[in-house]
Every structure is written in C-alpha cells, then in structure tokens.
Design a protein around this motif. Sequence first.
Motif, short mmCIF file in Angstrom:
data_model
loop_
_atom_site.label_atom_id
_atom_site.label_comp_id
_atom_site.label_asym_id
_atom_site.label_seq_id
_atom_site.Cartn_x
_atom_site.Cartn_y
_atom_site.Cartn_z
N VAL A 42 0.94 -1.08 -0.07
CA VAL A 42 0.09 0.01 0.12
C VAL A 42 1.02 1.19 0.01
CG1 VAL A 42 -2.01 -1.37 0.99
CG2 VAL A 42 -0.20 0.24 2.59
N GLY A 43 0.47 2.47 -0.41
CA GLY A 43 0.93 3.58 -0.46
C GLY A 43 0.43 4.62 -1.62
N GLU A 44 0.74 5.89 -1.66
CA GLU A 44 0.26 6.63 -2.51
C GLU A 44 0.74 6.28 -4.10
OE1 GLU A 44 -0.02 10.69 -0.69
OE2 GLU A 44 1.54 9.78 0.08
N SER A 45 0.10 6.71 -5.07
CA SER A 45 0.83 6.61 -6.42
C SER A 45 2.19 7.33 -6.30
CB SER A 45 -0.09 7.21 -7.48
OG SER A 45 -1.35 6.79 -7.48
N VAL A 228 0.99 -6.45 5.47
CA VAL A 228 1.02 -5.54 4.78
C VAL A 228 2.15 -5.03 4.79
CG1 VAL A 228 -0.28 -3.28 4.44
CG2 VAL A 228 -1.54 -4.96 5.47
N ALA A 229 2.84 -4.56 3.63
CA ALA A 229 4.06 -3.74 3.57
C ALA A 229 3.82 -2.10 3.11
CB ALA A 229 5.15 -4.38 2.66
N VAL A 230 3.71 -1.07 3.82
CA VAL A 230 3.62 0.13 3.61
C VAL A 230 4.80 0.57 2.69
CG1 VAL A 230 2.97 2.39 4.15
CG2 VAL A 230 2.12 0.36 5.30
N MET A 231 4.84 1.29 1.50
CA MET A 231 5.91 1.70 0.73
C MET A 231 5.61 3.12 0.50
SD MET A 231 6.60 -0.91 -2.19
CE MET A 231 8.30 -0.09 -2.82
#
Length: 335
Positions: A42-45, A228-231
Amino acid sequence: MYLVPLLKVENLQVDFKVDEGTITVVNGVNLTIDEGEVVALVGESGSGKSMTCLSLLRLVSGPSGRISRGRILLRGEDLLLKSEREMQRIRGNDIAMIFQEPMTSLNPVFTVGDQLCESIILHQKVGKKEAWTRAIEMLRLVQIPLAEKRMYEYPHQLSGGMRQRVMIAMALSCNPKILIADEPTTALDVTIQAQIMELMKELNRRLGTAIILVSHDLGIVAEIADRVAVMYAGQVVEEADVEDLFDSPAHPYTRGLLECRPSLNKELERLYAIRGVVPDPSQFPSGCRFHPRCQEVRTACQEQLPQLKEIEKGHKVRCWLATGQAAEMQKMGGN
C-alpha cells in the motif's frame, strides 16, 4: 515441506536513466511471501509498488530501466540469474500478474477463448482441444455465466467486471504459485469491486495461491491481507501483520493513511489529508524521505535515513521516532 520461503526479495533496487542522469525508483526493498499468504503493498501513487511487482517478473527492461541490485528468490533460485527463455516459462506459469487496467489488458482483435488458450498451450504443453476445455473450466471458476459462449466473444462485448474476471481466469489458468494483483478493481464500480475481491479470497482459500495485492483501498487490504508492507518514495517504511498494522501503526505515514479513511463513528467536516505530495524520484530529500510531510519531524529525520528495524516480532518500521530508535536519534543530536 519446503524450508525456504516461496518468494524472497532481498535489497531490491531499480534504476532508470533520464536526461539528468540516473534515478532510483525502488531502493532496498525486502519482502518475503510464503505459501498461500496474502501480502498487500500500500501507499500513494509513485511509491514504487507497481515497479516492485514488475521487477518480480523481470519486466523492468530496455535501455532506460534496469534492476541494478538485489536478489529475487523463487524457491531459493534467483530469478535475476535466469535467461529470458527461462523467464518466459516462469511468467504465467509460476508467477502470474493481473495488471491495473482490465479495459486495455486484453487484446481487442482476439476472442476471449483464443487469449486464454494461448497461455495454457504455451505453459501446459497441451493440445488446443484440451486447452479449450481448461479455459472454459477457468471461466466457470471465476463465476462467468455462459462460459462456452464467452469463449467466442471479443473483449469489447464484455463489461469491465467480466473483463477483469477473464484476466483473473487467464492468470490462474496455469496454476501459478504466486498471483500479483496490481489494483485489480481499478475503474470498477463498488459492487463489482466487492465481487472481485470476494472471488480472489475464495480462490486463495481453494487453490492455496499466494497473492501480492497492490491497492490504495485500505478497507480491501484489511479484509483480505495477512501482512501489509507500506511503501513510500521507493522504500518499505513499515511492515506488519494486518491486525498489528491497523491497531498499532508505528510510522507517521501509515498513521496518516489510516487517518484519511472516512469513519462511520465520527462526524467530520472534512477528511484528514497528508500535506504535500510524494517526491519525484529525482528529488528525494535527504534523511527520512517522508520528513518534509511529517508533522512529527525532528532534526535527525532531516539528516540521516533511518533503517527498517523490527520493533516487535514481525513488525518493522523505518522511523527515528519509533520504539527502540529514539535513543539512537538523541545520540545524533536530534530534538
């Protein structure tokens, strides 16, 4: 029983050559995916999620882009050492991918049946009749009605939801060990989104296929993911089991993403928004890459990049303020 993970990504770095020089869009990504596990990115574009997924299939190529560092281990074998011919056998057979846009991912000049059978014949080494039967079975598996009729239809004759189901059927037709779903519900209405995600959960349960899910929708992530991995800005900034991440987010960016969600329990005049935007890869800031947007920024955050550290079992975070890194930050003179 296998003693090594199904897929292990170690220190992955992806670079692109541009007029100004070389920019790094994915930097030091480490991921582990086990049998039957659902891992969400997950994370913004612009955070590097899709580029990480394309790297797993060695689809970052050409004169401008390259995987410059790291290892991608499938059952202990490094995919970066494979020849292109070997990768062609792995793509679709061992690792399959559902791309972002169902409207354009299918070839408009070939029927659904032709496109499904092509992959099955290539990877399963069967005749056209057997491939045709297998393709119909896959359309039924993804709950497409009148499967035999759909085999003779062209993509433009199907709705967006049906095309996405065809893409899932194609991806699963060769029983891949890993399914990469890159924004699988993009451009679909809410009802169809729910149906597609329920279908993926059912396929995960029935077939045991490991799934790497790329999504902006934290509601979907909470429902389907195990981890979940947040990028952010090409790096993993937090990784944890889905319950831990939602209950105890440790990185300010993760907390910001969760705060942006609408709530049925609160009355708000307007939704919270993280200030600023994801930086351009050619202009990443020094220190922590999130610090220009962070409301908890300290001096050390601006000067040195924090490492991804485990703060609890299975919970990792890249933040000077996280538990266990505060003392280290103070030694550096942070305030």
